[in-house]
Design an enzyme around this catalytic site. Structure first.
Site, PDB file in Angstrom:
ATOM      1  N   ASP A   1       0.860  -1.183   0.000  1.00 41.27           N
ATOM      2  CA  ASP A   1       0.000   0.000   0.000  1.00 41.27           C
ATOM      3  C   ASP A   1       0.897   1.235   0.000  1.00 41.27           C
ATOM      4  OD1 ASP A   1      -2.997   0.718   1.892  1.00 41.27           O
ATOM      5  OD2 ASP A   1      -1.769   2.086   0.734  1.00 41.27           O
TER       6      ASP A   1
ATOM      7  N   ASP B   1      -2.979   2.326  -6.111  1.00 44.08           N
ATOM      8  CA  ASP B   1      -1.901   2.367  -5.112  1.00 44.08           C
ATOM      9  C   ASP B   1      -1.831   1.146  -4.207  1.00 44.08           C
ATOM     10  OD1 ASP B   1      -4.253   2.939  -3.779  1.00 44.08           O
ATOM     11  OD2 ASP B   1      -3.321   4.302  -2.376  1.00 44.08           O
ATOM     12  N   GLU B   2      -2.498   0.067  -4.567  1.00 43.56           N
ATOM     13  CA  GLU B   2      -2.471  -1.141  -3.739  1.00 43.56           C
ATOM     14  C   GLU B   2      -2.305  -2.373  -4.615  1.00 43.56           C
ATOM     15  OE1 GLU B   2      -5.702  -1.860  -1.030  1.00 43.56           O
ATOM     16  OE2 GLU B   2      -5.962   0.281  -0.728  1.00 43.56           O
TER      17      GLU B   2
END
Length: 419
Positions: A12, A114-115
């Site tokens: 993350d 973003d993960e």
DNA sequence: TCTGGGGTCCTAGGACCC
DNA sequence: TCTGGGGTCCTAGGACCC
């Protein structure tokens, strides 16, 4: 047969948009690091996009939360620095990150911009110590790309994801089933994945306040109040999740949609139709890029008093034609709209199926073929020269963008689906 | 100077069929 | 001549995530 234990990482990016913005500015020679001062990435208020998209850790100390209005954020912290979003940069950063991750395992699922989930099951010959592996990943990203990440490690995706949400930034955490009671059960129940703002009060009413309360609650009673969602979150509270890490190409798209908040209220039918057309231009292009046709078309609107509704229709035969989708969307709009001023409009298409039967000319209809040829040509011109390189004459002098939604503001070749 | 945009999944009610 | 019931499809809306 005993189930083989898996090894899953969840990675993350810390305050993604803000970190990426900060790293970019430093690289451009700026002296201040946005991550070290109260700062946010926020939309443009003049065009009614004024909300917080990402916040720095110092900004978080002022209780600024993602999604709140810039007005309210400034009230909490008058010296707040507000950076406009640069979506093209965020996509570049996300792609650069994925390139690094792909050097370590092919089994990567990009869960959002973003993960990512990474599966390292049965790879101990390559990586005998998963903590050392996580350290290497984290440090390489920091050194090569200039931003920090949290990495959560466990034997399934749910627990890895919960672990990556522990103390931030720049941390590695494990949350294996044997650590559940100690590390996860004391947490407030709203920290659990899939417990949102509607579920929380229902759980509180049942005297459930921590994840441990939920995990030990009677499952039948829970299912009675929360149906299948109760079953899901009860399993999660007990660390149970058998979902696979699925690389992008194995995930089929279910629908495509674009919507936009308009810079001013729209009260005129002609103008509304033009906005619908510009949304369909984007949606239909993305549909064709994915080599699908759709069979359900849906419009949604929100009036200036924030009351919204939607209207949808199933087609007799699937289509990927900009014209056909536009005409149905116009009909749907006209059937429902009562003339109230509109602040937001959206188009969604679902019921996707492969376009291969249409491509091979199964339906020998010259009109369909002609329309397909036009759509295809326009798609090619736009992907080469930018989305504004060709536009319908009705947009000239209209003040309305010829394509809206998706990446939006800047004029550069169309991004196909993110994941 | 109020309040984004991209998704997935689930549920409830009505139509319709047998 | 007094109100079946199971199944599927369609639509609208709401929940959740980032």
């Amino acid at each position: 047969m005993k189930e083989k234990s898996r090894l899953i990482f969840h990675l993350d990016v810390n305050s993604a948009y803000l970190s990426w913005e900060a790293a970019y500015r430093l690289q451009q020679g700026e002296k201040i690091d946005l991550r070290e001062i109260p700062s946010i990435v926020g939309g443009d208020e003049a065009s009614r996009h004024g909300i917080v998209l990402a916040k720095s850790i110092p900004a978080k100390k002022f209780n600024i939360i993602t999604g709140e209005t810039l007005y309210s954020a400034r009230q909490k912290c008058p010296e707040l620095i507000i950076a406009p979003p640069r979506y093209w940069l965020y996509i570049q950063c996300s792609n650069a990150l994925t390139e690094i991750l792909q050097e370590y395992t092919p089994t990567i699922q990009r869960f959002s911009v973003d993960e990512s989930f990474l599966d390292f099951t049965n790879m101990d010959h390559l990586y005998p110590d998963y903590i050392i592996l996580a350290e290497e990943l984290k440090e390489r990203i920091k050194k090569e790309l200039g931003f920090t990440v949290n990495i959560g490690i466990s034997s399934n995706k749910l627990l890895a994801k919960v672990a990556s949400d522990f103390k931030k930034p720049d941390r590695i955490h494990t949350l294996f089933p044997c650590e559940l009671k100690k590390k996860m059960w004391p947490l407030p129940v709203e920290d659990l994945f899939m417990v949102g703002r509607a579920t929380l009060p229902k759980l509180n009413k049942l005297n459930i306040f921590t994840i441990g309360d939920l995990a030990t609650y009677n499952l039948d009673l829970l299912k009675h109040s929360l149906k299948s969602h109760g079953n899901l979150i009860w399993n999660y509270a007990n660390g149970i999740d058998s979902s696979e890490v699925r690389p992008g190409k194995h995930i089929e798209m279910k629908g495509v949609g674009n919507s936009t908040t308009l810079p001013f209220d729209v009260c005129d039918k002609k103008e509304a139709h033009l906005i619908i057309l510009s949304l369909v231009e984007m949606v239909a292009t993305r549909l064709r890029n994915s080599e699908n046709c759709c069979s359900v078309i849906s419009i949604s609107v929100k009036s200036c008093d924030f009351i919204g509704y939607s209207h949808q229709r199933k087609l007799y035969s699937p289509t990927d034609s900009t014209d056909k989708i536009t005409n149905v969307a116009w009909e749907l709009f006209d059937e429902k709209w009562k003339g109230e001023p509109l602040r937001h409009m959206g188009i969604h298409i679902t019921g996707l199926c492969s376009n291969e039967f249409y491509q091979c000319g199964l339906f020998d209809d010259t009109n369909i073929e002609k329309a397909q040829a036009i759509d295809k040509t326009i798609d090619e011109i736009r992907s080469r020269y930018g989305s504004n390189s060709i536009l319908r004459s009705s947009f000239l002098h209209s003040g309305i963008k010829s394509m809206s939604g998706g990446i939006g503001e800047e004029d550069y070749p169309i991004m196909t689906s993110l994941l």
